[in-house]
Write a protein that holds these residues in place. Structure first.
Motif, PDB file in Angstrom:
ATOM      1  N   ALA A   7       0.628  -1.030   0.057  1.00 61.42           N
ATOM      2  CA  ALA A   7       0.350   0.319  -0.398  1.00 61.42           C
ATOM      3  C   ALA A   7       1.090   0.953   0.087  1.00 61.42           C
ATOM      4  CB  ALA A   7      -0.546  -0.246   1.753  1.00 61.42           C
ATOM      5  N   ILE A   8       2.082   1.055   1.216  1.00 60.51           N
ATOM      6  CA  ILE A   8       2.564   2.426   1.067  1.00 60.51           C
ATOM      7  C   ILE A   8       3.625   2.829  -0.018  1.00 60.51           C
ATOM      8  CG2 ILE A   8       5.256   2.966   1.743  1.00 60.51           C
ATOM      9  CD1 ILE A   8       4.027   2.625   4.284  1.00 60.51           C
ATOM     10  N   ILE A   9       3.767   1.734  -0.838  1.00 58.28           N
ATOM     11  CA  ILE A   9       4.659   1.553  -2.798  1.00 58.28           C
ATOM     12  C   ILE A   9       3.175   2.650  -3.828  1.00 58.28           C
ATOM     13  CG2 ILE A   9       5.918  -0.092  -4.427  1.00 58.28           C
ATOM     14  CD1 ILE A   9       6.983  -1.406  -2.696  1.00 58.28           C
ATOM     15  N   PHE A  10       2.775   1.842  -3.216  1.00 53.80           N
ATOM     16  CA  PHE A  10       1.032   2.122  -4.560  1.00 53.80           C
ATOM     17  C   PHE A  10       1.272   3.789  -4.284  1.00 53.80           C
ATOM     18  CE2 PHE A  10      -3.103   3.209  -4.424  1.00 53.80           C
ATOM     19  CZ  PHE A  10      -3.909   3.351  -5.988  1.00 53.80           C
ATOM     20  N   TYR A  11       1.197   4.438  -2.963  1.00 48.85           N
ATOM     21  CA  TYR A  11       0.521   5.435  -2.214  1.00 48.85           C
ATOM     22  C   TYR A  11       1.593   6.553  -3.120  1.00 48.85           C
ATOM     23  CZ  TYR A  11      -3.905   4.322  -0.401  1.00 48.85           C
ATOM     24  OH  TYR A  11      -5.000   4.191   0.216  1.00 48.85           O
ATOM     25  N   ILE A  12       2.811   5.831  -2.784  1.00 48.65           N
ATOM     26  CA  ILE A  12       3.842   6.283  -2.927  1.00 48.65           C
ATOM     27  C   ILE A  12       4.001   6.840  -4.795  1.00 48.65           C
ATOM     28  CG2 ILE A  12       6.517   6.735  -3.915  1.00 48.65           C
ATOM     29  CD1 ILE A  12       7.385   5.376  -0.839  1.00 48.65           C
ATOM     30  N   PHE A  13       3.439   5.154  -6.169  1.00 46.05           N
ATOM     31  CA  PHE A  13       3.239   5.915  -7.034  1.00 46.05           C
ATOM     32  C   PHE A  13       2.404   6.869  -7.369  1.00 46.05           C
ATOM     33  CE2 PHE A  13       6.546   2.103  -7.244  1.00 46.05           C
ATOM     34  CZ  PHE A  13       7.334   2.242  -8.258  1.00 46.05           C
ATOM     35  N   ALA A  14       1.265   6.334  -7.134  1.00 40.15           N
ATOM     36  CA  ALA A  14       0.188   7.544  -7.295  1.00 40.15           C
ATOM     37  C   ALA A  14       0.535   9.122  -7.389  1.00 40.15           C
ATOM     38  CB  ALA A  14      -1.423   6.905  -6.778  1.00 40.15           C
ATOM     39  N   ALA A  15       1.260   9.161  -5.907  1.00 41.60           N
ATOM     40  CA  ALA A  15       1.486  10.351  -5.633  1.00 41.60           C
ATOM     41  C   ALA A  15       2.643  11.101  -6.941  1.00 41.60           C
ATOM     42  CB  ALA A  15       2.309  10.526  -4.001  1.00 41.60           C
ATOM     43  N   VAL A  16       3.197  10.362  -7.055  1.00 41.89           N
ATOM     44  CA  VAL A  16       4.576  10.702  -8.220  1.00 41.89           C
ATOM     45  C   VAL A  16       3.686  10.902  -9.513  1.00 41.89           C
ATOM     46  CG1 VAL A  16       6.284  10.119  -9.711  1.00 41.89           C
ATOM     47  CG2 VAL A  16       6.535   9.646  -7.512  1.00 41.89           C
ATOM     48  N   THR A  17       2.617   9.954  -9.635  1.00 36.47           N
ATOM     49  CA  THR A  17       2.137  10.416 -11.002  1.00 36.47           C
ATOM     50  C   THR A  17       1.506  10.962 -10.726  1.00 36.47           C
ATOM     51  OG1 THR A  17       1.350   7.964 -11.562  1.00 36.47           O
ATOM     52  CG2 THR A  17       0.371   9.167 -12.549  1.00 36.47           C
ATOM     53  N   VAL A  18       0.739  11.666  -9.734  1.00 35.47           N
ATOM     54  CA  VAL A  18      -0.270  12.680  -9.605  1.00 35.47           C
ATOM     55  C   VAL A  18       0.782  14.683  -9.607  1.00 35.47           C
ATOM     56  CG1 VAL A  18      -2.464  13.798  -8.109  1.00 35.47           C
ATOM     57  CG2 VAL A  18      -1.931  11.796  -9.090  1.00 35.47           C
ATOM     58  N   LEU A  19       1.573  14.286  -8.935  1.00 35.47           N
ATOM     59  CA  LEU A  19       2.627  16.013  -8.821  1.00 35.47           C
ATOM     60  C   LEU A  19       2.915  15.829  -9.789  1.00 35.47           C
ATOM     61  CD1 LEU A  19       3.659  15.430  -4.884  1.00 35.47           C
ATOM     62  CD2 LEU A  19       2.367  16.978  -5.738  1.00 35.47           C
ATOM     63  N   ALA A  22       0.735  17.175 -12.775  1.00 39.52           N
ATOM     64  CA  ALA A  22       0.193  18.873 -11.727  1.00 39.52           C
ATOM     65  C   ALA A  22       1.470  19.552 -12.732  1.00 39.52           C
ATOM     66  CB  ALA A  22       0.309  18.719 -10.494  1.00 39.52           C
ATOM     67  N   PHE A  23       2.251  18.685 -12.202  1.00 42.91           N
ATOM     68  CA  PHE A  23       3.706  20.058 -12.402  1.00 42.91           C
ATOM     69  C   PHE A  23       3.334  20.193 -14.156  1.00 42.91           C
ATOM     70  CE2 PHE A  23       8.462  20.844 -13.907  1.00 42.91           C
ATOM     71  CZ  PHE A  23       7.729  22.075 -12.333  1.00 42.91           C
ATOM     72  N   VAL A  24       2.885  19.308 -14.714  1.00 43.76           N
ATOM     73  CA  VAL A  24       3.216  19.278 -16.788  1.00 43.76           C
ATOM     74  C   VAL A  24       2.113  20.841 -17.048  1.00 43.76           C
ATOM     75  CG1 VAL A  24       2.138  17.785 -18.202  1.00 43.76           C
ATOM     76  CG2 VAL A  24       3.482  16.715 -17.133  1.00 43.76           C
ATOM     77  N   VAL A  25       1.348  19.936 -16.112  1.00 42.62           N
ATOM     78  CA  VAL A  25       0.020  21.315 -16.436  1.00 42.62           C
ATOM     79  C   VAL A  25       0.338  22.663 -15.813  1.00 42.62           C
ATOM     80  CG1 VAL A  25      -2.603  21.920 -15.900  1.00 42.62           C
ATOM     81  CG2 VAL A  25      -1.606  19.718 -16.113  1.00 42.62           C
ATOM     82  N   PHE A  26       0.484  22.759 -14.831  1.00 41.70           N
ATOM     83  CA  PHE A  26       1.047  24.322 -14.314  1.00 41.70           C
ATOM     84  C   PHE A  26       2.646  25.407 -14.798  1.00 41.70           C
ATOM     85  CE2 PHE A  26      -2.500  22.983 -11.314  1.00 41.70           C
ATOM     86  CZ  PHE A  26      -3.316  23.711 -12.297  1.00 41.70           C
ATOM     87  N   SER A  27       3.622  24.209 -15.390  1.00 45.21           N
ATOM     88  CA  SER A  27       5.032  24.803 -15.046  1.00 45.21           C
ATOM     89  C   SER A  27       4.699  25.428 -16.603  1.00 45.21           C
ATOM     90  CB  SER A  27       5.306  24.083 -15.719  1.00 45.21           C
ATOM     91  OG  SER A  27       7.277  24.263 -15.963  1.00 45.21           O
ATOM     92  N   LYS A  28       5.341  26.441 -16.382  1.00 42.69           N
ATOM     93  CA  LYS A  28       5.708  28.106 -17.828  1.00 42.69           C
ATOM     94  C   LYS A  28       6.359  27.036 -18.960  1.00 42.69           C
ATOM     95  CE  LYS A  28       3.227  31.484 -15.438  1.00 42.69           C
ATOM     96  NZ  LYS A  28       3.033  32.837 -14.715  1.00 42.69           N
ATOM     97  N   ASN A  29       7.410  26.318 -18.242  1.00 44.44           N
ATOM     98  CA  ASN A  29       8.749  26.303 -19.631  1.00 44.44           C
ATOM     99  C   ASN A  29       8.273  24.719 -19.409  1.00 44.44           C
ATOM    100  OD1 ASN A  29      10.924  25.051 -20.366  1.00 44.44           O
ATOM    101  ND2 ASN A  29      11.594  26.263 -18.744  1.00 44.44           N
ATOM    102  N   VAL A  30       8.506  24.656 -21.247  1.00 44.30           N
ATOM    103  CA  VAL A  30       7.933  23.778 -21.814  1.00 44.30           C
ATOM    104  C   VAL A  30       8.719  22.217 -21.676  1.00 44.30           C
ATOM    105  CG1 VAL A  30       7.459  22.780 -24.149  1.00 44.30           C
ATOM    106  CG2 VAL A  30       6.771  24.810 -23.911  1.00 44.30           C
ATOM    107  N   ILE A  31      10.081  23.233 -21.733  1.00 45.55           N
ATOM    108  CA  ILE A  31      10.958  21.406 -21.229  1.00 45.55           C
ATOM    109  C   ILE A  31      10.296  20.645 -20.246  1.00 45.55           C
ATOM    110  CG2 ILE A  31      13.719  21.571 -20.920  1.00 45.55           C
ATOM    111  CD1 ILE A  31      13.123  22.084 -24.192  1.00 45.55           C
ATOM    112  N   TYR A  32      11.036  22.035 -18.894  1.00 51.22           N
ATOM    113  CA  TYR A  32      10.557  21.351 -17.804  1.00 51.22           C
ATOM    114  C   TYR A  32       8.945  20.059 -17.593  1.00 51.22           C
ATOM    115  CZ  TYR A  32      13.505  24.678 -15.730  1.00 51.22           C
ATOM    116  OH  TYR A  32      15.329  24.817 -15.680  1.00 51.22           O
ATOM    117  N   SER A  33       7.798  20.321 -18.238  1.00 49.23           N
ATOM    118  CA  SER A  33       6.615  20.034 -18.520  1.00 49.23           C
ATOM    119  C   SER A  33       6.985  18.678 -19.222  1.00 49.23           C
ATOM    120  CB  SER A  33       5.752  21.050 -19.554  1.00 49.23           C
ATOM    121  OG  SER A  33       5.008  21.895 -18.435  1.00 49.23           O
ATOM    122  N   ALA A  34       7.672  18.996 -19.998  1.00 53.19           N
ATOM    123  CA  ALA A  34       7.915  17.217 -21.086  1.00 53.19           C
ATOM    124  C   ALA A  34       8.445  16.382 -20.575  1.00 53.19           C
ATOM    125  CB  ALA A  34       8.956  17.669 -22.031  1.00 53.19           C
ATOM    126  N   PHE A  35       9.984  16.852 -19.772  1.00 53.56           N
ATOM    127  CA  PHE A  35      10.670  16.133 -18.501  1.00 53.56           C
ATOM    128  C   PHE A  35       9.679  15.475 -17.349  1.00 53.56           C
ATOM    129  CE2 PHE A  35      15.135  17.398 -20.687  1.00 53.56           C
ATOM    130  CZ  PHE A  35      15.347  16.860 -20.279  1.00 53.56           C
TER     131      PHE A  35
END
Length: 173
Positions: A7-19, A22-35
């Motif tokens: 369960a802990i490993i699952f929540y870590i992967f879920a948090a990494v995916t969601v965060l 969110a960084f892809v959507v809210f970042s103003k730099n296209v390179i950072y969004s892509a990475f």
């Protein structure tokens, strides 16, 4: 491994995916969004592994990380004008976006809490997952598979036409 560790490993992967999404959507730099999209794709692949969908996880990594993300990164890095352009739109649709997000969250929570059992079904697959996917694709889902290939072909022809059209216009001027 015990259930708590899983369960802990699952929540870590879920948090990494969601965060990272969110960084892809809210970042103003296209390179950072892509990475950060790289971490999103790998997180989704890890969640597929937790769902015992190993073939889909490998397909996720090969197609999205190996194909689409690499193509996106090359396109961004080879385009010099992308870094000098203002990427933020003048019109912000924050209120409709927040309302739609809240509606989506309420719908998912409703589905989560009203579904009786989240345990796997009794039906077991005979043979490998890849064999089952191949048989379903070439039998029951043959028509949608072919329709999808025609749509991709039309999109490819349209992209080739648009690329050729721009080059023809630049040569005339």
């Amino acid at each position: 491994m015990n259930q708590l560790t899983i369960a802990i490993i699952f929540y870590i992967f879920a948090a990494v995916t969601v965060l990272s999404a969110a960084f892809v959507v809210f970042s103003k730099n296209v390179i950072y969004s892509a990475f950060s999209l790289l971490f999103t794709f790998f997180g989704v692949a890890a969640l597929y592994v937790f769902l015992s969908a190993d073939f889909i996880a490998v397909t996720q990594v090969v197609v999205y990380v190996g194909g689409i993300l690499v193509l996106l990164l090359f396109g961004v890095m080879f385009t010099n004008t992308i870094m000098s352009t203002e990427l933020k739109a003048d019109v912000l649709n924050v209120v409709p976006g927040i309302l739609l997000t809240l509606l989506l969250i309420v719908g998912m929570l409703f589905t989560f809490y009203t579904t009786g059992s989240w345990m796997p079904g009794e039906m077991q697959l005979n043979g490998s997952v890849v064999q089952s996917i191949g048989l379903e694709t070439m039998s029951r889902y043959m028509l949608p598979f072919e329709m999808f290939s025609i749509v991709l072909l039309v999109a490819l022809l349209g992209a080739a036409y648009l690329a050729r059209y721009d080059k023809a216009n630049k040569k005339e001027h």
